[in-house]
Design a protein around this motif. Structure first.
Motif, PDB file in Angstrom:
ATOM      1  N   LEU A   1      -0.173  13.286   2.612  1.00  0.00           N
ATOM      2  CA  LEU A   1      -1.539  13.772   2.427  1.00  0.00           C
ATOM      3  C   LEU A   1      -2.290  12.935   1.399  1.00  0.00           C
ATOM      4  O   LEU A   1      -3.456  12.569   1.600  1.00  0.00           O
ATOM      5  N   LYS A   2      -1.633  12.609   0.295  1.00  0.00           N
ATOM      6  CA  LYS A   2      -2.269  11.851  -0.776  1.00  0.00           C
ATOM      7  C   LYS A   2      -2.664  10.453  -0.301  1.00  0.00           C
ATOM      8  O   LYS A   2      -3.737   9.946  -0.629  1.00  0.00           O
ATOM      9  N   LYS A   3      -1.791   9.818   0.481  1.00  0.00           N
ATOM     10  CA  LYS A   3      -2.084   8.468   0.963  1.00  0.00           C
ATOM     11  C   LYS A   3      -3.165   8.456   2.044  1.00  0.00           C
ATOM     12  O   LYS A   3      -3.774   7.417   2.301  1.00  0.00           O
ATOM     13  N   MET A   4      -3.395   9.605   2.660  1.00  0.00           N
ATOM     14  CA  MET A   4      -4.415   9.676   3.701  1.00  0.00           C
ATOM     15  C   MET A   4      -5.764  10.137   3.181  1.00  0.00           C
ATOM     16  O   MET A   4      -6.756  10.071   3.896  1.00  0.00           O
ATOM     17  N   ARG A   5      -5.860  10.601   1.993  1.00  0.00           N
ATOM     18  CA  ARG A   5      -6.964  11.354   1.405  1.00  0.00           C
ATOM     19  C   ARG A   5      -8.309  11.258   2.141  1.00  0.00           C
ATOM     20  O   ARG A   5      -8.733  12.210   2.792  1.00  0.00           O
ATOM     21  N   ASP A   6      -9.010  10.124   2.068  1.00  0.00           N
ATOM     22  CA  ASP A   6     -10.354  10.051   2.644  1.00  0.00           C
ATOM     23  C   ASP A   6     -10.356  10.028   4.164  1.00  0.00           C
ATOM     24  O   ASP A   6     -11.404  10.267   4.789  1.00  0.00           O
ATOM     25  N   LEU A   7      -9.215   9.744   4.769  1.00  0.00           N
ATOM     26  CA  LEU A   7      -9.121   9.741   6.224  1.00  0.00           C
ATOM     27  C   LEU A   7      -8.699  11.102   6.762  1.00  0.00           C
ATOM     28  O   LEU A   7      -8.891  11.394   7.945  1.00  0.00           O
ATOM     29  N   LEU A   8      -8.136  11.941   5.910  1.00  0.00           N
ATOM     30  CA  LEU A   8      -7.608  13.231   6.346  1.00  0.00           C
ATOM     31  C   LEU A   8      -8.656  14.123   7.032  1.00  0.00           C
ATOM     32  O   LEU A   8      -8.363  14.743   8.055  1.00  0.00           O
ATOM     33  N   PRO A   9      -9.905  14.197   6.518  1.00  0.00           N
ATOM     34  CA  PRO A   9     -10.900  15.061   7.180  1.00  0.00           C
ATOM     35  C   PRO A   9     -11.227  14.641   8.617  1.00  0.00           C
ATOM     36  O   PRO A   9     -11.798  15.438   9.366  1.00  0.00           O
TER      37      PRO A   9
ATOM     38  N   GLY B   1     -14.750  -2.942  11.664  1.00  0.00           N
ATOM     39  CA  GLY B   1     -14.800  -1.789  12.556  1.00  0.00           C
ATOM     40  C   GLY B   1     -13.441  -1.138  12.732  1.00  0.00           C
ATOM     41  O   GLY B   1     -12.390  -1.768  12.561  1.00  0.00           O
ATOM     42  N   GLY B   2     -13.456   0.133  13.078  1.00  0.00           N
ATOM     43  CA  GLY B   2     -12.225   0.907  13.191  1.00  0.00           C
ATOM     44  C   GLY B   2     -11.296   0.443  14.294  1.00  0.00           C
ATOM     45  O   GLY B   2     -10.074   0.423  14.120  1.00  0.00           O
ATOM     46  N   LYS B   3     -11.840   0.047  15.434  1.00  0.00           N
ATOM     47  CA  LYS B   3     -11.004  -0.346  16.571  1.00  0.00           C
ATOM     48  C   LYS B   3     -10.195  -1.591  16.265  1.00  0.00           C
ATOM     49  O   LYS B   3      -9.033  -1.711  16.658  1.00  0.00           O
ATOM     50  N   VAL B   4     -10.801  -2.535  15.554  1.00  0.00           N
ATOM     51  CA  VAL B   4     -10.088  -3.759  15.183  1.00  0.00           C
ATOM     52  C   VAL B   4      -9.022  -3.459  14.135  1.00  0.00           C
ATOM     53  O   VAL B   4      -7.862  -3.867  14.270  1.00  0.00           O
ATOM     54  N   LEU B   5      -9.390  -2.748  13.084  1.00  0.00           N
ATOM     55  CA  LEU B   5      -8.459  -2.475  11.988  1.00  0.00           C
ATOM     56  C   LEU B   5      -7.266  -1.634  12.445  1.00  0.00           C
ATOM     57  O   LEU B   5      -6.156  -1.799  11.935  1.00  0.00           O
ATOM     58  N   ALA B   6      -7.480  -0.730  13.397  1.00  0.00           N
ATOM     59  CA  ALA B   6      -6.392   0.129  13.869  1.00  0.00           C
ATOM     60  C   ALA B   6      -5.401  -0.613  14.756  1.00  0.00           C
ATOM     61  O   ALA B   6      -4.323  -0.086  15.045  1.00  0.00           O
ATOM     62  N   ASN B   7      -5.760  -1.822  15.164  1.00  0.00           N
ATOM     63  CA  ASN B   7      -4.887  -2.575  16.068  1.00  0.00           C
ATOM     64  C   ASN B   7      -4.321  -3.843  15.454  1.00  0.00           C
ATOM     65  O   ASN B   7      -3.893  -4.749  16.178  1.00  0.00           O
ATOM     66  N   ILE B   8      -4.333  -3.923  14.137  1.00  0.00           N
ATOM     67  CA  ILE B   8      -3.696  -5.074  13.476  1.00  0.00           C
ATOM     68  C   ILE B   8      -2.219  -5.070  13.836  1.00  0.00           C
ATOM     69  O   ILE B   8      -1.512  -4.085  13.579  1.00  0.00           O
ATOM     70  N   PRO B   9      -1.703  -6.150  14.436  1.00  0.00           N
ATOM     71  CA  PRO B   9      -0.320  -6.122  14.942  1.00  0.00           C
ATOM     72  C   PRO B   9       0.761  -6.077  13.870  1.00  0.00           C
ATOM     73  O   PRO B   9       1.839  -5.522  14.086  1.00  0.00           O
ATOM     74  N   HIS B  10       0.492  -6.634  12.698  1.00  0.00           N
ATOM     75  CA  HIS B  10       1.510  -6.657  11.643  1.00  0.00           C
ATOM     76  C   HIS B  10       1.587  -5.267  11.010  1.00  0.00           C
ATOM     77  O   HIS B  10       0.611  -4.786  10.418  1.00  0.00           O
ATOM     78  N   PRO B  11       2.717  -4.556  11.101  1.00  0.00           N
ATOM     79  CA  PRO B  11       2.799  -3.160  10.635  1.00  0.00           C
ATOM     80  C   PRO B  11       2.524  -2.976   9.151  1.00  0.00           C
ATOM     81  O   PRO B  11       1.862  -2.009   8.753  1.00  0.00           O
ATOM     82  N   GLU B  12       3.030  -3.878   8.309  1.00  0.00           N
ATOM     83  CA  GLU B  12       2.821  -3.732   6.868  1.00  0.00           C
ATOM     84  C   GLU B  12       1.376  -3.997   6.478  1.00  0.00           C
ATOM     85  O   GLU B  12       0.827  -3.349   5.583  1.00  0.00           O
ATOM     86  N   VAL B  13       0.763  -4.981   7.150  1.00  0.00           N
ATOM     87  CA  VAL B  13      -0.649  -5.258   6.880  1.00  0.00           C
ATOM     88  C   VAL B  13      -1.495  -4.055   7.299  1.00  0.00           C
ATOM     89  O   VAL B  13      -2.377  -3.613   6.565  1.00  0.00           O
ATOM     90  N   SER B  14      -1.204  -3.511   8.455  1.00  0.00           N
ATOM     91  CA  SER B  14      -1.927  -2.323   8.938  1.00  0.00           C
ATOM     92  C   SER B  14      -1.758  -1.160   7.965  1.00  0.00           C
ATOM     93  O   SER B  14      -2.727  -0.449   7.645  1.00  0.00           O
TER      94      SER B  14
ATOM     95  N   LEU C   1      -9.034   5.460  12.885  1.00  0.00           N
ATOM     96  CA  LEU C   1      -8.322   5.033  11.678  1.00  0.00           C
ATOM     97  C   LEU C   1      -7.456   6.164  11.124  1.00  0.00           C
ATOM     98  O   LEU C   1      -6.335   5.930  10.659  1.00  0.00           O
ATOM     99  N   ALA C   2      -7.971   7.387  11.151  1.00  0.00           N
ATOM    100  CA  ALA C   2      -7.202   8.526  10.649  1.00  0.00           C
ATOM    101  C   ALA C   2      -5.942   8.739  11.484  1.00  0.00           C
ATOM    102  O   ALA C   2      -4.851   8.979  10.937  1.00  0.00           O
ATOM    103  N   LYS C   3      -6.077   8.663  12.778  1.00  0.00           N
ATOM    104  CA  LYS C   3      -4.918   8.848  13.668  1.00  0.00           C
ATOM    105  C   LYS C   3      -3.887   7.749  13.452  1.00  0.00           C
ATOM    106  O   LYS C   3      -2.680   8.013  13.388  1.00  0.00           O
ATOM    107  N   GLN C   4      -4.345   6.512  13.310  1.00  0.00           N
ATOM    108  CA  GLN C   4      -3.434   5.388  13.074  1.00  0.00           C
ATOM    109  C   GLN C   4      -2.723   5.534  11.728  1.00  0.00           C
ATOM    110  O   GLN C   4      -1.518   5.293  11.608  1.00  0.00           O
TER     111      GLN C   4
END
Length: 460
Positions: A118-126, A56-69, A97-100
Motif C-alpha cells: 500500500l505504501k509503495k502504491m500511495r498516489d496510484l492506489l486511488p 504517457g501511461g500506456k508507454v510506461l506500463a509496458n517497459i519490458p525491463h521488470p526492474e526499470v518498470s 499505471l495503478a494496475k501495473q
C-alpha cells in the motif's frame, strides 16, 4: 511545476541521452519503450515523475525491463498527485499505471497485499478499480504513515473510484460514526471520498475538534496550480482537478464531491457554539435587560445566514481569508470554553462536559451561548464587510445592528483620536499636553458611563 515547453525540451534531451547510452553499450533498440529500459535507478530519481509521465501511461506500463518498470512505478507513486494534471496522462493512463504497479508489487511480495505494498502504491492506489484483500491494521498504518503532507492527500478521482477508496478507509477505521477527531485529522482531504451520509454520520464532537486542522490543511480551495491544460492563469486545485476529470469522465466530475465536503466543513464550524443541551431555565431580568435580550436574539438569528454566506463564498475566498475565518471560530470557542469554566468551576477542556455540569446545577446558559454566536456574527460581518443586502435584512435594521453591537467599529482608537485631533494640527502647541492626565480622564469617563452600557458594549 516545470513549464510545458521546458518539459518537452527536457524530454527530448532525455531521449538523446538514452540513445547515446544505447550506442555506448552497443544495444539495438526498435521502439521508444525499449529505449526507456536503459534507465538506471539514478536516472529515474534524477528525471523524476513529472518528466517520466510525459511518455504517457500506456508507454510506461509496458517497459519490458521488470526492474526499470518497478522503479518507475515507485517514483510516480511517491510524488504529489497534482502532477497528473500537468502532463499528458489522462485518467485511463492512471488506471493502467495503478494496475501495473499492483501486479509488480504483488509479485515481489509473494502475492500478498500488506502495508508495504500500500505504501509503495500511495498516489496510484486511488486509481485501482478492484477491491484489495488487506488487513485493517495495515490499512490504518498506511493512512497514518504514508501520507507525509497535505498535498499528498489531494486525490482526484470519479465517483466509482471514490466509492472504492471510501470502502478501503471504512475497512481500516470502521464505520464513520465510530471515528474521533484524530482519525479525521489523519485522513484530512481524503475525506472527500465519503458520501453525504458518511460525512454526517461522523460524531459532531469529533468534527468540532478537527475542523480547524481540516480547514487549515485542505488544498482543494487554497492551492493554485499552474500549467493547467487549457488555462492561462493558475487554477484552484479543485477546479484543475475537475477540468482534468471532465476531460476523462464527463459523467462523474469532481466538483460535487468537493462541494459536499466543503459544506460539511462549514457546518462543522457551527458546532463551536451549537449544542444539543438546551438551557434549562430563564432567570428573571430587569425590563431593560429583557429588551436587550430580544435584540441579542435577533442578532444571533443571523448566525445561520453567516454560515450560509461562508459556505457559498468558500471556493472564492483566499487562503488568508479562510484562515482568518477559521481563527474567528477558533477564538470564539476558546472564549466560550473559558466562560463555561468560570460558571462550572471545573478545569476540563471538554465543552460538552462543562455544559452538562452547568445544566445540572440549574444555571441558565442562554446568554453565554448567544454571546458566543453573536461574537462570530459580528466578527464575520466586519471582516467580510457584509452589507444589509448580503444578510437579507433592511438597511434600517443593519444600521441598528451596527450601532447596537459594534461600538468599537464606530469609533477611532485612542491613538487615532490624539493623532488626528492634536498631533496633526501643526498650529497647535502640544508641548504642555499631559498624556497621562488625558488617559486618566478617558478612564474616568468610561467608569462613570460603564453601568449604563449593555453587556455587549461593556465587553467591547
Amino acid at each position: 511545476v516545470i513549464p510545458s515547453d521546458a518539459r518537452m525540451c527536457f524530454v527530448s534531451a532525455i531521449r538523446r541521452y538514452l540513445s547515446t547510452k544505447a550506442v555506448a553499450f552497443n544495444v539495438t533498440l526498435t521502439s521508444e519503450i525499449e529505449l526507456l529500459s536503459l534507465l538506471s535507478s539514478s536516472d529515474i530519481r534524477a528525471i523524476g515523475a513529472e518528466l517520466l509521465l510525459s511518455w504517457g501511461g500506456k508507454v510506461l506500463a509496458n517497459i519490458p525491463h521488470p526492474e526499470v518498470s518497478y522503479e518507475v512505478m515507485l517514483k510516480i507513486s511517491e510524488e504529489n498527485p497534482h502532477l497528473f494534471f500537468h502532463n499528458g496522462v489522462d485518467f485511463e493512463d492512471m488506471e493502467i499505471l495503478a494496475k501495473q504497479s499492483l501486479t509488480i508489487l504483488k509479485a515481489k511480495n509473494k502475492g500478498n497485499v500488506d502495508f508495504s505494498v500500500l505504501k509503495k502504491m500511495r498516489d496510484l492506489l486511488p486509481y485501482l478499480t478492484d477491491s484489495l484483500m488487506v488487513g485493517a491494521t495495515d490499512i490504518q498504518n498506511f493512512f497514518r504513515f504514508a501520507y507525509t503532507s497535505p498535498l499528498t492527500k489531494g486525490i482526484c478521482i470519479p465517483h466509482a473510484n471514490r466509492q472504492n477508496f471510501r470502502d478501503l478507509i471504512v475497512k481500516g477505521f470502521g464505520e464513520p460514526e465510530s471515528w474521533d477527531s484524530e482519525v479525521l485529522t489523519v485522513l484530512g482531504d481524503l475525506l472527500v471520498t465519503l458520501d453525504e451520509a458518511d460525512l454526517y454520520a461522523i460524531p459532531p464532537a469529533a468534527l468540532r475538534k478537527a475542523v480547524p486542522t481540516l480547514v487549515k490543511e485542505s488544498v482543494y480551495a487554497s492551492v493554485y496550480l499552474p500549467e493547467v491544460k487549457g488555462k492561462v492563469e493558475p487554477q484552484l486545485y479543485y477546479k484543475a482537478c475537475n477540468d482534468w476529470m471532465t476531460g476523462t469522465d464527463s459523467e462523474n466530475t469532481f466538483s460535487p464531491a468537493w462541494e459536499r465536503y466543503a459544506k460539511w466543513l462549514v457546518s462543522g464550524s457551527s458546532l463551536v457554539t451549537r449544542y444539543l443541551s438546551a438551557p434549562t431555565q430563564r432567570v428573571a431580568l430587569r425590563k431593560k435587560r429583557e429588551a436587550e435580550s430580544i435584540t441579542v436574539h435577533q442578532a444571533v438569528a443571523l448566525y445561520d445566514k453567516i454560515q450560509e454566506i461562508i459556505s457559498d463564498r468558500n471556493p472564492d475566498l483566499s487562503v488568508a481569508q479562510r484562515h482568518k475565518i477559521g481563527d474567528i471560530l477558533w477564538q470564539s470557542e476558546i472564549i466560550l470554553k473559558n466562560d463555561l469554566k468560570k460558571l462550572s468551576g471545573e478545569e476540563t477542556n471538554d465543552i460538552e462536559k462543562l455544559i452538562s455540569s452547568i445544566n445540572k446545577s440549574g444555571v441558565d446558559l442562554t446568554d453565554v451561548l448567544e454571546k458566543a454566536k453573536l461574537r462570530v456574527v459580528l466578527s464575520v460581518i466586519s471582516y467580510l464587510k457584509l452589507t444589509a443586502k448580503d444578510l437579507g435584512i433592511s438597511e434600517e435594521y443593519y444600521e441598528a445592528l451596527l450601532d447596537r453591537f459594534t461600538l468599537g467599529s464606530r469609533f477611532v482608537d485612542g491613538v487615532g483620536i490624539v493623532s488626528n485631533a492634536v498631533l496633526s494640527r501643526s498650529k497647535r502647541d502640544t508641548t504642555e499636553l499631559n498624556y497621562m492626565d488625558l488617559h486618566d480622564k478617558v478612564m474616568q469617563i468610561l467608569t462613570d458611563k460603564f453601568s449604563d452600557l449593555t453587556p455587549i458594549e461593556q465587553e467591547v
